[in-house]
Design a protein around this motif. Sequence first.
Motif, PDB file in Angstrom:
ATOM      1  N   PHE A  66      28.263   9.023  37.013  1.00 38.65           N
ATOM      2  CA  PHE A  66      29.611   8.830  37.543  1.00 38.65           C
ATOM      3  C   PHE A  66      30.655   9.450  36.621  1.00 38.65           C
ATOM      4  N   VAL A  67      30.504   9.241  35.319  1.00 39.35           N
ATOM      5  CA  VAL A  67      31.485   9.767  34.362  1.00 39.35           C
ATOM      6  C   VAL A  67      31.447  11.288  34.301  1.00 39.35           C
ATOM      7  N   THR A  68      30.260  11.843  34.246  1.00 47.00           N
ATOM      8  CA  THR A  68      30.131  13.278  34.005  1.00 47.00           C
ATOM      9  C   THR A  68      30.266  14.125  35.271  1.00 47.00           C
ATOM     10  N   GLN A  69      30.122  13.525  36.432  1.00 48.14           N
ATOM     11  CA  GLN A  69      30.153  14.299  37.670  1.00 48.14           C
ATOM     12  C   GLN A  69      31.420  14.083  38.499  1.00 48.14           C
ATOM     13  N   ASN A  70      32.368  13.314  37.950  1.00 48.67           N
ATOM     14  CA  ASN A  70      33.611  13.063  38.662  1.00 48.67           C
ATOM     15  C   ASN A  70      34.814  13.384  37.783  1.00 48.67           C
ATOM     16  N   MET A  84      37.861  12.508  35.981  1.00 51.93           N
ATOM     17  CA  MET A  84      38.456  11.289  35.459  1.00 51.93           C
ATOM     18  C   MET A  84      39.981  11.369  35.351  1.00 51.93           C
ATOM     19  N   SER A  85      40.560  12.501  35.721  1.00 55.86           N
ATOM     20  CA  SER A  85      42.024  12.613  35.680  1.00 55.86           C
ATOM     21  C   SER A  85      42.670  11.869  36.827  1.00 55.86           C
ATOM     22  N   THR A  86      41.912  11.580  37.891  1.00 55.74           N
ATOM     23  CA  THR A  86      42.492  10.910  39.052  1.00 55.74           C
ATOM     24  C   THR A  86      42.529   9.404  38.829  1.00 55.74           C
ATOM     25  N   ALA A  87      43.564   8.780  39.343  1.00 55.00           N
ATOM     26  CA  ALA A  87      43.716   7.335  39.214  1.00 55.00           C
ATOM     27  C   ALA A  87      42.572   6.602  39.904  1.00 55.00           C
ATOM     28  N   GLU A  88      42.116   7.150  41.034  1.00 55.27           N
ATOM     29  CA  GLU A  88      41.039   6.506  41.776  1.00 55.27           C
ATOM     30  C   GLU A  88      39.765   6.414  40.941  1.00 55.27           C
ATOM     31  N   ASN A  89      39.364   7.523  40.333  1.00 55.86           N
ATOM     32  CA  ASN A  89      38.135   7.504  39.536  1.00 55.86           C
ATOM     33  C   ASN A  89      38.303   6.692  38.256  1.00 55.86           C
ATOM     34  N   TYR A  90      39.473   6.794  37.645  1.00 48.83           N
ATOM     35  CA  TYR A  90      39.700   6.054  36.398  1.00 48.83           C
ATOM     36  C   TYR A  90      39.699   4.551  36.662  1.00 48.83           C
ATOM     37  N   ASN A  91      40.303   4.132  37.749  1.00 49.50           N
ATOM     38  CA  ASN A  91      40.304   2.710  38.095  1.00 49.50           C
ATOM     39  C   ASN A  91      38.895   2.228  38.415  1.00 49.50           C
ATOM     40  N   LYS A  92      38.107   3.090  39.053  1.00 56.58           N
ATOM     41  CA  LYS A  92      36.729   2.729  39.335  1.00 56.58           C
ATOM     42  C   LYS A  92      35.930   2.600  38.030  1.00 56.58           C
ATOM     43  N   LEU A  93      36.241   3.483  37.090  1.00 54.98           N
ATOM     44  CA  LEU A  93      35.568   3.422  35.794  1.00 54.98           C
ATOM     45  C   LEU A  93      35.854   2.103  35.091  1.00 54.98           C
ATOM     46  N   LYS A  94      37.063   1.602  35.230  1.00 56.44           N
ATOM     47  CA  LYS A  94      37.434   0.337  34.591  1.00 56.44           C
ATOM     48  C   LYS A  94      36.570  -0.824  35.061  1.00 56.44           C
ATOM     49  N   SER A  95      35.978  -0.689  36.230  1.00 53.04           N
ATOM     50  CA  SER A  95      35.136  -1.767  36.752  1.00 53.04           C
ATOM     51  C   SER A  95      33.738  -1.755  36.139  1.00 53.04           C
TER      52      SER A  95
END
Length: 355
Positions: free
Chosen positions: A164-168, A170-181
């Motif tokens: 998830f981290v390496t293939q998306n 992370m500059s987008t709020a959507e992906n960063y918020n998902k990462l926080k979970s």
Amino acid sequence: AAGKGNFNNNWTKNARLEFFEANKAKTYESDAVISILKDYSTTAPQKGFAAACKEPLKGSLVYNYFDDSTKTLNIQTNKRDNDYKIREYVIFDLLSDSNVLLPDMQPCAVFIDGEYWGGYVLRSQYTEQFIQSRYDLKSPVVIYQNNKINNAEYQALYDDFYNFVTQNDMSTAENYNKLKSVLDIQSYLDYLCANMYVANTDYASSEWIMWRSSDISDDGYGDGKWRFAMGKMDNTLGNINSKGLSSATIDSYLMEGVKNDWLLNALLNNQEFKTQLKDTMTNMAEVTFEKEATDTAIDSATKKMKKSAVSTYERFIAASTDTFYSDETDAIKKFFETRADYILKYTDEVIKQAN
């Protein structure tokens, strides 16, 4: 022979292991199979020991350092800080309020057949038992260390996180918020910034220790988020063994381990993360590692470790004087006095380069 040193032959010796508390009460005794501990100390005059023995009872201090997964008690040296035995105690003391898991460390004296063998350390291992106890977790714990998962059953949890981290983006709020979970970002930031601040020359993703609860609940640390644990900190704070790579002026972000940090490389694309990185490093400089705190930690560790360090040095190296130790503690204090300006500048540079 498999090697010049007998420790290369994997030889073992039967022994009787006894442990005495600080009050001289014997709280543990067991038959044991002793071998040389395969770590950095095999190349040093003083070597560590691995003792395969029966599990101690909870009433003994030894219980806290027994590795239940391997049924061993490791009696370690202080590795590349063995002459002074101070750096890890100082750093872990200063990080006691951070968002990273820290090991328990207990200095001890070792005697073999009644002969003083020097000062050693008992260090808790990052086992499932240790983490469950530290955070009062009921579910199994997933641990990633030494480039592998502690239980193959949970490999997919790590693989999904990595992918998830390496293939998306992370500059987008959507992906960063998902990462926080799935990631405690402050835990990673504390881990990263602490390593950079103390100039840990061993920083690398191969040295990472991450963990998470296998189940997901709303109960504190049982939320299923990946968190970080601090590894060895012996080659830090201007240690002469680092050949200048842990000096107060060094740009630790230029190390290969940092350049290959896939998590950092991905997160530096995110503006919110970069702001958090700046804030965390500033807090390290102004609070965690400020002068009064570092001086107090160094003085406390010196009081605890100086006698052991000097007696061990005299046993394995040569006769020493008080200046042998005070010169080093003064150098560590000087490191902290100098480090803040440099590491804050380097952090700003990393953030700007990522824009």
